[in-house]
Scaffold this motif. Structure first.
Motif, PDB file in Angstrom:
ATOM      1  N   LEU A 281       8.997  17.069  10.781  1.00 43.12           N
ATOM      2  CA  LEU A 281       8.905  15.926   9.874  1.00 43.12           C
ATOM      3  C   LEU A 281       7.591  16.001   9.099  1.00 43.12           C
ATOM      4  O   LEU A 281       6.526  16.092   9.688  1.00 43.12           O
ATOM      5  CB  LEU A 281       8.942  14.616  10.662  1.00 43.12           C
ATOM      6  CG  LEU A 281      10.071  14.438  11.684  1.00 43.12           C
ATOM      7  CD1 LEU A 281       9.942  13.080  12.359  1.00 43.12           C
ATOM      8  CD2 LEU A 281      11.438  14.594  11.038  1.00 43.12           C
ATOM      9  N   LEU A 282       7.692  15.978   7.796  1.00 43.96           N
ATOM     10  CA  LEU A 282       6.515  16.002   6.915  1.00 43.96           C
ATOM     11  C   LEU A 282       6.761  15.037   5.771  1.00 43.96           C
ATOM     12  O   LEU A 282       7.508  15.372   4.846  1.00 43.96           O
ATOM     13  CB  LEU A 282       6.278  17.416   6.369  1.00 43.96           C
ATOM     14  CG  LEU A 282       5.131  17.549   5.356  1.00 43.96           C
ATOM     15  CD1 LEU A 282       3.796  17.544   6.090  1.00 43.96           C
ATOM     16  CD2 LEU A 282       5.271  18.807   4.526  1.00 43.96           C
ATOM     17  N   PRO A 283       6.175  13.839   5.767  1.00 45.07           N
ATOM     18  CA  PRO A 283       5.378  13.254   6.839  1.00 45.07           C
ATOM     19  C   PRO A 283       6.274  12.679   7.924  1.00 45.07           C
ATOM     20  O   PRO A 283       7.482  12.528   7.719  1.00 45.07           O
ATOM     21  CB  PRO A 283       4.619  12.142   6.117  1.00 45.07           C
ATOM     22  CG  PRO A 283       5.577  11.711   5.039  1.00 45.07           C
ATOM     23  CD  PRO A 283       6.272  12.964   4.594  1.00 45.07           C
ATOM     24  N   PRO A 284       5.696  12.327   9.093  1.00 45.45           N
ATOM     25  CA  PRO A 284       6.523  11.771  10.163  1.00 45.45           C
ATOM     26  C   PRO A 284       6.857  10.307   9.924  1.00 45.45           C
ATOM     27  O   PRO A 284       6.044   9.544   9.403  1.00 45.45           O
ATOM     28  CB  PRO A 284       5.634  11.934  11.396  1.00 45.45           C
ATOM     29  CG  PRO A 284       4.242  11.856  10.855  1.00 45.45           C
ATOM     30  CD  PRO A 284       4.296  12.492   9.495  1.00 45.45           C
ATOM     31  N   ASN A 285       8.068   9.947  10.304  1.00 41.69           N
ATOM     32  CA  ASN A 285       8.519   8.563  10.282  1.00 41.69           C
ATOM     33  C   ASN A 285       8.476   7.970   8.875  1.00 41.69           C
ATOM     34  O   ASN A 285       8.898   8.626   7.926  1.00 41.69           O
ATOM     35  CB  ASN A 285       7.737   7.724  11.299  1.00 41.69           C
ATOM     36  CG  ASN A 285       8.612   6.672  11.961  1.00 41.69           C
ATOM     37  OD1 ASN A 285       9.146   5.790  11.297  1.00 41.69           O
ATOM     38  ND2 ASN A 285       8.765   6.776  13.263  1.00 41.69           N
ATOM     39  N   ARG A 286       7.927   6.766   8.691  1.00 41.75           N
ATOM     40  CA  ARG A 286       8.107   6.017   7.453  1.00 41.75           C
ATOM     41  C   ARG A 286       6.850   5.940   6.586  1.00 41.75           C
ATOM     42  O   ARG A 286       5.740   5.919   7.107  1.00 41.75           O
ATOM     43  CB  ARG A 286       8.579   4.590   7.773  1.00 41.75           C
ATOM     44  CG  ARG A 286      10.013   4.526   8.295  1.00 41.75           C
ATOM     45  CD  ARG A 286      10.217   3.263   9.109  1.00 41.75           C
ATOM     46  NE  ARG A 286      11.619   3.031   9.438  1.00 41.75           N
ATOM     47  CZ  ARG A 286      12.290   3.676  10.391  1.00 41.75           C
ATOM     48  NH1 ARG A 286      11.685   4.614  11.116  1.00 41.75           N
ATOM     49  NH2 ARG A 286      13.559   3.400  10.626  1.00 41.75           N
ATOM     50  N   ILE A 287       7.104   5.858   5.258  1.00 42.41           N
ATOM     51  CA  ILE A 287       6.071   5.528   4.281  1.00 42.41           C
ATOM     52  C   ILE A 287       6.549   4.271   3.541  1.00 42.41           C
ATOM     53  O   ILE A 287       7.612   4.283   2.906  1.00 42.41           O
ATOM     54  CB  ILE A 287       5.827   6.669   3.278  1.00 42.41           C
ATOM     55  CG1 ILE A 287       5.309   7.927   3.991  1.00 42.41           C
ATOM     56  CG2 ILE A 287       4.857   6.228   2.190  1.00 42.41           C
ATOM     57  CD1 ILE A 287       3.933   7.789   4.617  1.00 42.41           C
ATOM     58  N   ALA A 288       5.782   3.200   3.635  1.00 42.88           N
ATOM     59  CA  ALA A 288       6.174   1.935   3.018  1.00 42.88           C
ATOM     60  C   ALA A 288       6.337   2.084   1.517  1.00 42.88           C
ATOM     61  O   ALA A 288       5.461   2.625   0.828  1.00 42.88           O
ATOM     62  CB  ALA A 288       5.136   0.858   3.328  1.00 42.88           C
TER      63      ALA A 288
ATOM     64  N   HIS B 159      10.810  10.607   7.086  1.00 43.08           N
ATOM     65  CA  HIS B 159      11.040  11.935   7.676  1.00 43.08           C
ATOM     66  C   HIS B 159      10.843  13.124   6.751  1.00 43.08           C
ATOM     67  O   HIS B 159      10.880  14.265   7.215  1.00 43.08           O
ATOM     68  CB  HIS B 159      12.433  12.022   8.306  1.00 43.08           C
ATOM     69  CG  HIS B 159      12.621  11.111   9.472  1.00 43.08           C
ATOM     70  ND1 HIS B 159      11.564  10.551  10.149  1.00 43.08           N
ATOM     71  CD2 HIS B 159      13.749  10.665  10.090  1.00 43.08           C
ATOM     72  CE1 HIS B 159      12.039   9.797  11.137  1.00 43.08           C
ATOM     73  NE2 HIS B 159      13.349   9.846  11.117  1.00 43.08           N
ATOM     74  N   GLY B 160      10.665  12.935   5.457  1.00 34.87           N
ATOM     75  CA  GLY B 160      10.445  14.074   4.578  1.00 34.87           C
ATOM     76  C   GLY B 160      11.679  14.957   4.464  1.00 34.87           C
ATOM     77  O   GLY B 160      12.729  14.676   5.033  1.00 34.87           O
TER      78      GLY B 160
ATOM     79  N   MET C 194      -5.206  18.274   0.596  1.00 37.04           N
ATOM     80  CA  MET C 194      -3.799  17.986   0.837  1.00 37.04           C
ATOM     81  C   MET C 194      -3.652  17.061   2.044  1.00 37.04           C
ATOM     82  O   MET C 194      -4.018  17.425   3.167  1.00 37.04           O
ATOM     83  CB  MET C 194      -3.051  19.297   1.105  1.00 37.04           C
ATOM     84  CG  MET C 194      -1.559  19.131   1.346  1.00 37.04           C
ATOM     85  SD  MET C 194      -0.726  20.741   1.568  1.00 37.04           S
ATOM     86  CE  MET C 194      -1.156  21.095   3.288  1.00 37.04           C
ATOM     87  N   PRO C 195      -3.136  15.841   1.845  1.00 39.07           N
ATOM     88  CA  PRO C 195      -2.903  14.964   3.000  1.00 39.07           C
ATOM     89  C   PRO C 195      -1.846  15.575   3.908  1.00 39.07           C
ATOM     90  O   PRO C 195      -0.889  16.212   3.432  1.00 39.07           O
ATOM     91  CB  PRO C 195      -2.419  13.657   2.365  1.00 39.07           C
ATOM     92  CG  PRO C 195      -1.918  14.036   1.019  1.00 39.07           C
ATOM     93  CD  PRO C 195      -2.707  15.230   0.584  1.00 39.07           C
ATOM     94  N   LEU C 196      -2.017  15.404   5.212  1.00 42.69           N
ATOM     95  CA  LEU C 196      -1.098  16.059   6.138  1.00 42.69           C
ATOM     96  C   LEU C 196      -0.841  15.190   7.362  1.00 42.69           C
ATOM     97  O   LEU C 196      -1.755  14.833   8.103  1.00 42.69           O
ATOM     98  CB  LEU C 196      -1.669  17.406   6.598  1.00 42.69           C
ATOM     99  CG  LEU C 196      -0.723  18.262   7.442  1.00 42.69           C
ATOM    100  CD1 LEU C 196       0.459  18.743   6.603  1.00 42.69           C
ATOM    101  CD2 LEU C 196      -1.456  19.460   8.034  1.00 42.69           C
ATOM    102  N   GLY C 197       0.416  14.839   7.542  1.00 43.52           N
ATOM    103  CA  GLY C 197       0.884  14.184   8.764  1.00 43.52           C
ATOM    104  C   GLY C 197       2.148  14.898   9.207  1.00 43.52           C
ATOM    105  O   GLY C 197       3.054  15.126   8.404  1.00 43.52           O
TER     106      GLY C 197
END
Length: 330
Positions: free
Chosen positions: A68-75, A100-101, A170-173
């Motif tokens: 998952l890139l990024p993981p879970n949710r982005i509001a 979940h990307g 580069m932001p990374l989660g």
């Protein structure tokens, strides 16, 4: 042993060492969709059957070890970092969130496959750049992702690496939406419990986003730390937790394990110190799997009051980042 096989119409790589056999589908996010301990008859991961391939292609995150890139949710599907706004499509309309990307469904290439006396190694790579619009249009950074699987007589080690090939930070989660089979070797739901290295519960609001509050573990969730909690054939679970090591066999343990109380056999999912947060999800509780999802940042970390404390990280141009995970059966 390493060989290329056809898995219900999908090209796959099957490899084995000792009592372990694994199956990898490079074209779907380099997803390791099967890990089996043949000696004990244990199927560790949820593997798509012949009649589930269409589901796998639509929802790869409910099989195997999907990245998952990024993981879970982005509001609201967007956030701002260093003056740049990242915009993603809304994938959960009722919550107005992105989740979940899409790296989980992108085609990786097998860049290395070799067998040594003590291990089998399979390496897969994916490159994002302006000519690869699937990811770059929403996440405009050139990067390389490399996922390496090492299988030994002691189990499977997975390493994920991201290298920033762009000219900006580069932001990374990163996370994995890992469905562990329960039951994994016969018996009933009541024969199995899960333990997870959880600390505090992170309160989630109506949109399944953190509210900013951290809560003590309830009596039920406290069993994740000690004794074990039944997570299938039960009520729905969708909850977030910070990570805090637990004691397993007299040693500190970072990860999740599933135990067959009748036989004593356990499956282990171990994470390194990059993981700081878990989402635990059992898809309603009436399915034969539960997902302890390791995340390197708390859900929606870019919008947290203190993003750095929530695990928000970035990778400088020319630098790389790695995390390791491990599966084994005892």
């Amino acid at each position: 042993m390493i060989r290329c096989v056809d898995y219900h119409g999908l090209q796959a790589v099957e490899f084995s060492k000792g009592d372990y056999t694994a199956l990898l589908i490079p074209s779907m996010g380099a997803n390791l969709v099967r890990l089996c301990h043949t000696g004990l008859g244990v199927e560790v991961l949820r593997t798509p059957a012949a009649d589930e391939i269409e589901t796998f292609l639509r929802r790869p995150h409910v099989f195997g070890v999907p990245i998952l890139l990024p993981p879970n949710r982005i509001a609201d599907g967007c956030y701002t970092f260093e003056g740049r706004t990242y915009r993603f499509p809304i994938t959960i309309e009722k919550e107005h969130n992105y989740h979940h990307g899409i790296l989980k469904s992108q085609p990786f290439q097998v860049s290395k496959a070799l067998e040594r006396d003590d291990e089998v190694l399979v390496e897969c790579r994916y490159y994002s750049n302006p000519g690869c619009d699937a990811i770059f249009r929403d996440f405009p950074h050139a990067f390389k992702c490399k996922i390496t699987y090492r299988l030994t007589a002691g189990g499977l080690e997975q390493e994920v690496m991201f290298a920033n090939r762009s000219t900006q930070r580069m932001p990374l989660g990163v996370g994995f939406h890992t469905p562990l089979n329960i039951p994994f070797a016969g018996g009933t739901d009541a024969d199995y419990v899960m333990r997870v290295a959880v600390g505090e519960q992170v309160e989630l609001g109506p949109r399944n986003l953190p509210t900013g509050r951290r809560l003590p573990l309830s009596e039920s969730f406290a069993r994740l730390r000690e004794g074990g909690l039944r997570v299938t054939g039960c009520e729905p679970i969708e909850a977030g937790f910070t990570l805090r090591e637990i004691d397993v066999d007299g040693k500190p343990f970072r990860g999740a394990l599933v135990e067959n109380l009748r036989t004593g056999v356990r499956t282990f999912y171990e994470v390194d110190d990059r993981t700081i947060y878990w989402t635990i999800w059992n898809n309603g509780g009436q399915v034969p799997y539960c997902c302890p999802e390791p995340q390197t940042w708390i859900t929606d970390a870019p919008h947290a009051a203190d993003p750095e404390a929530a695990g928000f990280r970035s990778v400088a141009p020319g630098e790389s980042w790695r995390a390791r995970y491990r599966f084994y059966v005892k």
